[in-house]
Enzyme design. Structure first.
Site, mmCIF file in Angstrom:
data_model
loop_
_atom_site.group_PDB
_atom_site.id
_atom_site.type_symbol
_atom_site.label_atom_id
_atom_site.label_comp_id
_atom_site.label_asym_id
_atom_site.label_seq_id
_atom_site.Cartn_x
_atom_site.Cartn_y
_atom_site.Cartn_z
ATOM 1 N N ASP A 259 0.877 -1.157 0.000
ATOM 2 C CA ASP A 259 0.000 0.000 0.000
ATOM 3 C C ASP A 259 0.927 1.223 0.000
ATOM 4 O OD1 ASP A 259 -2.069 1.792 0.113
ATOM 5 O OD2 ASP A 259 -3.200 0.681 1.623
HETATM 6 C C1 BGC Z 1 -5.096 3.122 0.049
HETATM 7 C C2 BGC Z 1 -5.155 2.164 -1.106
HETATM 8 C C3 BGC Z 1 -4.985 2.909 -2.395
HETATM 9 C C4 BGC Z 1 -3.675 3.672 -2.359
HETATM 10 C C5 BGC Z 1 -3.379 4.461 -3.616
HETATM 11 C C6 BGC Z 1 -3.893 4.039 -0.008
HETATM 12 O O1 BGC Z 1 -4.040 5.062 0.903
HETATM 13 O O2 BGC Z 1 -5.095 2.417 1.248
HETATM 14 O O3 BGC Z 1 -6.364 1.460 -1.091
HETATM 15 O O4 BGC Z 1 -5.040 2.032 -3.480
HETATM 16 O O5 BGC Z 1 -3.733 4.594 -1.279
HETATM 17 O O6 BGC Z 1 -4.210 5.540 -3.751
#
Ligand code: BGC
Length: 725
Positions: A259
């Site tokens: 993530d």
């Molecule tokens: C989230 C993800 C997301 C990523 C990119 C993170 O803060 O937890 O689900 O895909 O950001 O935007």
């Protein structure tokens, strides 16, 4: 002779198809090895981390592209600058805005899940992406989790059944799905470091089955590691979760992506299974843990090259499956026209319609008869709120979004008097969750009461939204109660006009106030996408007969919810213990005899259904393939409708320490008025499996099991029993 012939035909077919897929596999493996051999160490390292906010490094000289990624489950996120989070402000990136995932789950329709995945994948392709950062499948453990609306359900079986077609649909387009967040990311509070402690049985039976199905059944190509820790180690490179279970036991061949900003170490990440480090461009990309620092560790001999090669093989495998090596340069011309086409917009409407849940309908108050109504009050901020632009990473720039008020104005075109009042005020998005959620604007309540008095009917559109502290990423809710004084508003309105239907928009359970007894009708839905307003209007006025069923329990109050009653939330000193173990969602309410407000799987219809003629085979041998359980459902009402029948299994013998029952099958049937339909749900020995923590494997206990067929988890209509030999 005939037999011989057909045998040889089967043999040829098996040989041909078996061999060709095998051959294909070897062809991919060979190409992987060939490319791997040509890469320098520096080039390899370059592929293991972000090269932009949503890209990971490529190697142009070998035609290896950067992997281009995009959020999220509700549609393809608007284009973001390469190196920061600012919007590109393109004119041509408006997309189809789909209902959120809790909405999709409440359709209980796997074919819609497939169509949704396919449509999402198509738009991802059109927008020039390789990886779509969806679907999100974390278990809805607490009503407070700010991201529940981005997930599917509290039930692992429902999650598993929906996630497979979503992924298949996305990947059918040559786009990699990225199922997230692996694993145990069940709260936003302290998500970046909270250490989750859960017992092995609950891990295997509740929190992992969706991911397991994604890998084994849908062959998902990428997985996003979660922010939190599990047993002290970060989930994104948790040796047990990633190396042992995901890549070991389940044989995952694709790539694990962190993530954004979830990687906090070089050595641990490199050695414990992270393949691509993504993150915020606060640090130059070559300073990421899996960039120059990793290069140095390899050069120092601290990280064996075999770890790097394994990661590269996985990334190349994904690229070859997507067929993107040496792909032509992405061309945006004609993009606008190909996005948000009528077919996809119609699909969002169908999902929306099928997901709306009718929770109460006293004396058939709904549907309203549009031909006789003279005036109607529309009350509530959610009657005019557009939801696409909020919520965190699942943000979308839709081609349009029809609000309930707009839909009703379009429907009646001035023929019915529509009196709108806001009713409650949503303060500016504020970090102070308590003060913004608890604020009440008495003046707006009074205005709404006046509007309600002078109208024949009232529709209140309330619930949550994507503001901070509601259904939104980065924070959890502080309470399960409706915010902004809505309970008071609704009570006051019903006092002056009892012909009031309430529509609650929320992607998580909320507390339904004391006004419930007095309202004749209550509808619930999650965020319904670009056609939301039209879908509500169709259900309220009877063009569509509601058929949604809850994918999560509505507790009466927060304290009734297992995570809050016996588990821990949000934990102490950075650690949360899931003491409730297997007793998540209805498994808890059922077993402990706690009356929920609305049970899992619940949802009414404008018609009624009678269940009958259950036929369950009396025995099942452990080696038997699938066996059919059949029954009849009759539509005993006056209009056509759809009913989702649910099959639960209860172990009659040994239930101590285990939930009373679990969902093991479901079928949504469309049944005309007066018609009876035979429904068949197939089960196999997997339906009876439990995880044995001593043997470290799934086991099936012989004995007698009850087969329960219900219209919801509490409304069991038929019972049979089966002996497992
Ligand atoms: C989230 C993800 C997301 C990523 C990119 C993170 O803060 O937890 O689900 O895909 O950001 O935007």
């Amino acid at each position: 002779m005939k037999i011989k012939l057909s045998f040889s035909l089967i043999y040829i077919l098996i040989f041909f198809f078996g061999f060709s897929s095998c051959k294909n596999q070897t062809a991919i493996d060979k190409k992987v090895e060939k490319l791997l051999y040509q890469l320098t160490l520096e080039e390899k390292i370059n592929m293991l981390h972000a090269s932009g906010t949503f890209t990971s490094g490529g190697v142009p000289r070998l035609g290896i592209p950067e992997l281009r990624m995009s959020d999220g489950p509700c549609g393809i996120r608007m284009e973001i600058n390469r190196n920061d989070w600012k919007l590109c402000n393109w004119k041509n990136d408006e997309v189809t805005y789909f209902p959120s995932q809790t909405a999709l789950a409440s359709t209980w329709d796997t074919s819609l899940a497939k169509k949704f995945g396919t449509a999402l994948g198509q738009e991802s392709k059109i927008r020039g992406k390789h990886i779509q950062l969806a679907p999100g499948i974390n278990i809805i453990r607490t009503p407070l989790n700010g991201r529940n609306w981005e997930y599917l359900s509290e039930d692992p079986y429902l999650v598993s059944k929906m996630v497979v077609p979503i992924i298949q649909g996305i990947q059918y387009n040559g786009i990699a799905a990225c199922v997230k967040h692996f694993a145990l990311n069940n709260q936003e509070t302290q998500r970046g470091f909270i250490d989750v402690d859960v017992n092995e049985q609950a891990l295997r039976e509740i929190y992992l089955p969706g991911f397991e199905a994604a890998v084994k059944e849908a062959e998902v190509l990428t997985i996003m590691g979660a922010y939190n820790r599990f047993h002290s180690q970060y989930a994104t490179y948790n040796e047990y979760l990633i190396q042992d279970i995901l890549k070991g036991e389940w044989g995952f061949k694709g790539a694990v992506i962190s993530d954004w900003g979830a990687c906090h170490s070089t050595l641990e990440a490199a050695l414990c299974g992270l393949d691509i480090e993504m993150g915020n461009a606060r640090t130059p990309f070559n300073q990421f843990y899996m960039a120059n620092p990793l290069l140095n560790e390899v050069k120092k001999g601290k990280v064996d090259i075999k770890y790097i090669n394994d990661k590269i093989r996985r990334i190349l495998y994904v690229m070859l499956r997507l067929n993107v090596i040496n792909e032509p340069k992405f061309d945006t011309s004609g993009m606008y026209k190909r996005l948000a086409i009528p077919e996809r917009i119609a699909l969002t409407r169908q999902i929306a319609e099928e997901s709306i849940v009718l929770l109460k309908n006293q004396n058939n108050f709904l549907p309203l008869d549009a031909s006789t109504i003279k005036s109607i009050a529309i009350i509530g901020d959610n009657a005019t709120k557009k939801h696409a632009g909020g919520g965190g990473s699942t943000v979308v720039k839709p081609r349009f979004e029809i609000t309930p008020l707009e839909a009703l104005q379009n429907k009646f075109k001035g023929k019915v008097q529509i009196n709108y009042a806001r009713g409650y005020e949503v303060p500016q998005n504020s970090w102070n969750i308590d003060s913004s959620m608890n604020s009440i604007n008495e003046k707006l309540i009074m205005e709404a009461v006046e509007v309600a008095k002078k109208s024949e009917y009232v529709l209140i559109f309330g619930g949550l939204n994507h503001n901070w502290g509601n259904d939104s990423e980065g924070a959890d809710k502080h309470s399960m109660k409706l915010p902004y004084g809505q309970d008071k508003l609704i009570s006051e309105i019903i006092k002056v006009n009892p012909k009031t239907a309430v529509i609650i928009i929320c992607g998580s359970p909320v507390e339904i106030g004391g006004w419930f007894e007095k309202t004749p009708a209550l509808l619930q839905s999650s965020y319904l996408g670009m056609e939301a307003g039209n879908a509500y209007s169709e259900v309220i006025f009877g063009d569509v007969n509601p058929s949604g069923k809850l994918s999560f329990t509505f507790p009466k109050k927060l304290k009734d919810s297992p995570a809050h009653a016996i588990g821990e939330y949000p934990g102490e000193k950075g650690k949360v213990i899931y003491k409730e173990g297997l007793f998540v969602g209805y498994r808890y309410f059922d077993s402990k005899n706690i009356e929920p407000m609305f049970p899992f799987g619940y949802g009414l219809s404008y018609t009624s259904f009678k269940y009958d003629k259950l036929a369950v085979p009396s025995e099942l041998k452990l080696n038997d393939a699938e066996i059919p359980v059949s029954f009849e459902i009759k539509n005993t009402g006056k209009i056509d409708g759809k009913e989702t029948a649910q099959l639960y299994i209860h172990n009659e013998k040994n239930n101590s320490g285990r939930p009373y029952k679990g969902l093991k099958g479901f079928e949504k049937a469309s049944i005309k008025t007066g018609e009876s339909k035979k429904v068949i749900i197939k089960i196999d020995k997997k339906a009876f499996q439990i995880y044995d923590t001593l043997k470290c494997k799934w086991v099936v206990e012989p004995g007698k099991y009850e087969i329960l067929i219900g219209s919801s988890s509490k409304d069991i209509r038929l019972k049979g029993s089966i002996k497992l030999l």
